[in-house]
Design a protein around this motif. Sequence first.
Motif, PDB file in Angstrom:
ATOM      1  N   VAL A 131       3.175   8.632  -9.095  1.00 38.22           N
ATOM      2  CA  VAL A 131       3.697   7.729  -8.060  1.00 38.22           C
ATOM      3  C   VAL A 131       5.177   7.465  -8.300  1.00 38.22           C
ATOM      4  O   VAL A 131       5.980   7.458  -7.352  1.00 38.22           O
ATOM      5  CB  VAL A 131       2.896   6.415  -8.029  1.00 38.22           C
ATOM      6  CG1 VAL A 131       3.522   5.436  -7.033  1.00 38.22           C
ATOM      7  CG2 VAL A 131       1.439   6.694  -7.656  1.00 38.22           C
ATOM      8  N   GLN A 132       5.566   7.270  -9.554  1.00 37.66           N
ATOM      9  CA  GLN A 132       6.980   7.055  -9.869  1.00 37.66           C
ATOM     10  C   GLN A 132       7.800   8.298  -9.526  1.00 37.66           C
ATOM     11  O   GLN A 132       8.931   8.183  -9.031  1.00 37.66           O
ATOM     12  CB  GLN A 132       7.139   6.713 -11.351  1.00 37.66           C
ATOM     13  CG  GLN A 132       8.542   6.281 -11.741  1.00 37.66           C
ATOM     14  CD  GLN A 132       8.610   5.757 -13.168  1.00 37.66           C
ATOM     15  OE1 GLN A 132       7.615   5.246 -13.703  1.00 37.66           O
ATOM     16  NE2 GLN A 132       9.769   5.885 -13.782  1.00 37.66           N
ATOM     17  N   LEU A 134       7.101  10.500  -7.145  1.00 35.09           N
ATOM     18  CA  LEU A 134       7.217  10.533  -5.684  1.00 35.09           C
ATOM     19  C   LEU A 134       8.238   9.510  -5.197  1.00 35.09           C
ATOM     20  O   LEU A 134       8.994   9.775  -4.251  1.00 35.09           O
ATOM     21  CB  LEU A 134       5.854  10.283  -5.038  1.00 35.09           C
ATOM     22  CG  LEU A 134       4.778  11.340  -5.296  1.00 35.09           C
ATOM     23  CD1 LEU A 134       3.472  10.947  -4.614  1.00 35.09           C
ATOM     24  CD2 LEU A 134       5.232  12.712  -4.807  1.00 35.09           C
ATOM     25  N   ASP A 135       8.272   8.354  -5.825  1.00 37.58           N
ATOM     26  CA  ASP A 135       9.269   7.338  -5.457  1.00 37.58           C
ATOM     27  C   ASP A 135      10.693   7.842  -5.716  1.00 37.58           C
ATOM     28  O   ASP A 135      11.619   7.530  -4.957  1.00 37.58           O
ATOM     29  CB  ASP A 135       9.035   6.044  -6.228  1.00 37.58           C
ATOM     30  CG  ASP A 135       7.859   5.241  -5.684  1.00 37.58           C
ATOM     31  OD1 ASP A 135       7.397   5.542  -4.565  1.00 37.58           O
ATOM     32  OD2 ASP A 135       7.404   4.314  -6.376  1.00 37.58           O
ATOM     33  N   HIS A 138      11.654  10.097  -2.924  1.00 35.43           N
ATOM     34  CA  HIS A 138      12.031   9.276  -1.770  1.00 35.43           C
ATOM     35  C   HIS A 138      13.452   8.749  -1.933  1.00 35.43           C
ATOM     36  O   HIS A 138      14.249   8.765  -0.989  1.00 35.43           O
ATOM     37  CB  HIS A 138      11.040   8.122  -1.647  1.00 35.43           C
ATOM     38  CG  HIS A 138      11.189   7.304  -0.400  1.00 35.43           C
ATOM     39  ND1 HIS A 138      12.151   6.320  -0.267  1.00 35.43           N
ATOM     40  CD2 HIS A 138      10.512   7.329   0.779  1.00 35.43           C
ATOM     41  CE1 HIS A 138      12.045   5.767   0.924  1.00 35.43           C
ATOM     42  NE2 HIS A 138      11.064   6.358   1.588  1.00 35.43           N
ATOM     43  N   VAL A 203       0.054   9.410  -2.734  1.00 35.59           N
ATOM     44  CA  VAL A 203       1.088   9.301  -1.694  1.00 35.59           C
ATOM     45  C   VAL A 203       1.068   7.920  -1.058  1.00 35.59           C
ATOM     46  O   VAL A 203       2.120   7.309  -0.822  1.00 35.59           O
ATOM     47  CB  VAL A 203       0.898  10.391  -0.627  1.00 35.59           C
ATOM     48  CG1 VAL A 203       1.892  10.199   0.523  1.00 35.59           C
ATOM     49  CG2 VAL A 203       1.047  11.777  -1.240  1.00 35.59           C
ATOM     50  N   ARG A 205       0.316   5.162  -2.347  1.00 34.19           N
ATOM     51  CA  ARG A 205       0.864   4.166  -3.273  1.00 34.19           C
ATOM     52  C   ARG A 205       2.366   4.339  -3.476  1.00 34.19           C
ATOM     53  O   ARG A 205       3.019   3.483  -4.074  1.00 34.19           O
ATOM     54  CB  ARG A 205       0.152   4.270  -4.619  1.00 34.19           C
ATOM     55  CG  ARG A 205      -1.286   3.783  -4.578  1.00 34.19           C
ATOM     56  CD  ARG A 205      -2.108   4.347  -5.726  1.00 34.19           C
ATOM     57  NE  ARG A 205      -1.468   4.159  -7.021  1.00 34.19           N
ATOM     58  CZ  ARG A 205      -1.789   4.851  -8.104  1.00 34.19           C
ATOM     59  NH1 ARG A 205      -2.720   5.786  -8.050  1.00 34.19           N
ATOM     60  NH2 ARG A 205      -1.165   4.605  -9.248  1.00 34.19           N
ATOM     61  N   SER A 206       2.925   5.437  -2.990  1.00 40.23           N
ATOM     62  CA  SER A 206       4.353   5.696  -3.135  1.00 40.23           C
ATOM     63  C   SER A 206       5.130   5.115  -1.961  1.00 40.23           C
ATOM     64  O   SER A 206       4.553   4.615  -0.988  1.00 40.23           O
ATOM     65  CB  SER A 206       4.608   7.208  -3.212  1.00 40.23           C
ATOM     66  OG  SER A 206       4.503   7.800  -1.925  1.00 40.23           O
ATOM     67  N   ARG A 207       6.451   5.221  -2.013  1.00 38.40           N
ATOM     68  CA  ARG A 207       7.305   4.710  -0.939  1.00 38.40           C
ATOM     69  C   ARG A 207       7.181   5.542   0.333  1.00 38.40           C
ATOM     70  O   ARG A 207       7.542   5.070   1.417  1.00 38.40           O
ATOM     71  CB  ARG A 207       8.767   4.682  -1.403  1.00 38.40           C
ATOM     72  CG  ARG A 207       9.035   3.686  -2.535  1.00 38.40           C
ATOM     73  CD  ARG A 207      10.480   3.702  -2.964  1.00 38.40           C
ATOM     74  NE  ARG A 207      11.364   3.237  -1.912  1.00 38.40           N
ATOM     75  CZ  ARG A 207      12.688   3.286  -1.968  1.00 38.40           C
ATOM     76  NH1 ARG A 207      13.281   3.796  -3.060  1.00 38.40           N
ATOM     77  NH2 ARG A 207      13.434   2.848  -0.980  1.00 38.40           N
TER      78      ARG A 207
END
Length: 230
Positions: A131-132, A134-135, A138, A203, A205-207
């Motif tokens: 998640v980090q 993917l952030d 972003h 995804v 949980r990501s931005r």
Amino acid sequence: MRKIRLSQILPEGIPGPGAWFYSNVPGRIFRSAQDRLATLVDEFLPEDARMLIDIGSGPGSLSIGIARRRPGLRVLGVDLSGTMVRIARNNAGALSNLEFRQENAAELSAADGSADMVVSSEAMHHWRKPVQVLDEFHRVLRPGGRAWIFDGRDDFSDADQKEWFSGAPALLKTKPALAVQRTILRTHGFTPSEWQPLVPSLVERSRFGEGSIEVLGIYRRLELVRTESA
């Protein structure tokens, strides 16, 4: 991310001896498939694209393929393994629009909104903080920019395999070589049940909040878009 495959309990950054092995065995075997991915990226990118980041660039095949096709595009390859970065730099030769850096995908040095596109191939199954990561994708993407994340699937057909390795040397299209390819692909990546619902849950949980997944030969591709309002 929970442990799914052997590749996820190994070091996230492939250490020295492992990096040399990967570069000279799986790296060579999958070079033609990586070249095909480079063509897809080149065909999609707008002519005025200025920067692309390749996450988990390994020995550099995808980054090099894109940089050769787009001399006016700045390509940045990022890998956690210092040995991999040195191998990739050596493989890149004198390409002036290509740079490789040793970095953690969860802590990129690229500036906010600096990339037109982020790509990643055969790396997501290694991420410890997905998640980090993917952030970070972003953050570095410009509004409207896209991330294409390719990872293996183990439900591909013989026809998929033959098609994606059609450009490989004859030696890599023999039955023993095809068996090795299949073993590598089934050891890496995700099963269909892991692609759904595990990957969409990351995804969400990501931005990005949402994305799309499609089958692409021996891979599945996760596509993410940074919206104009994000």
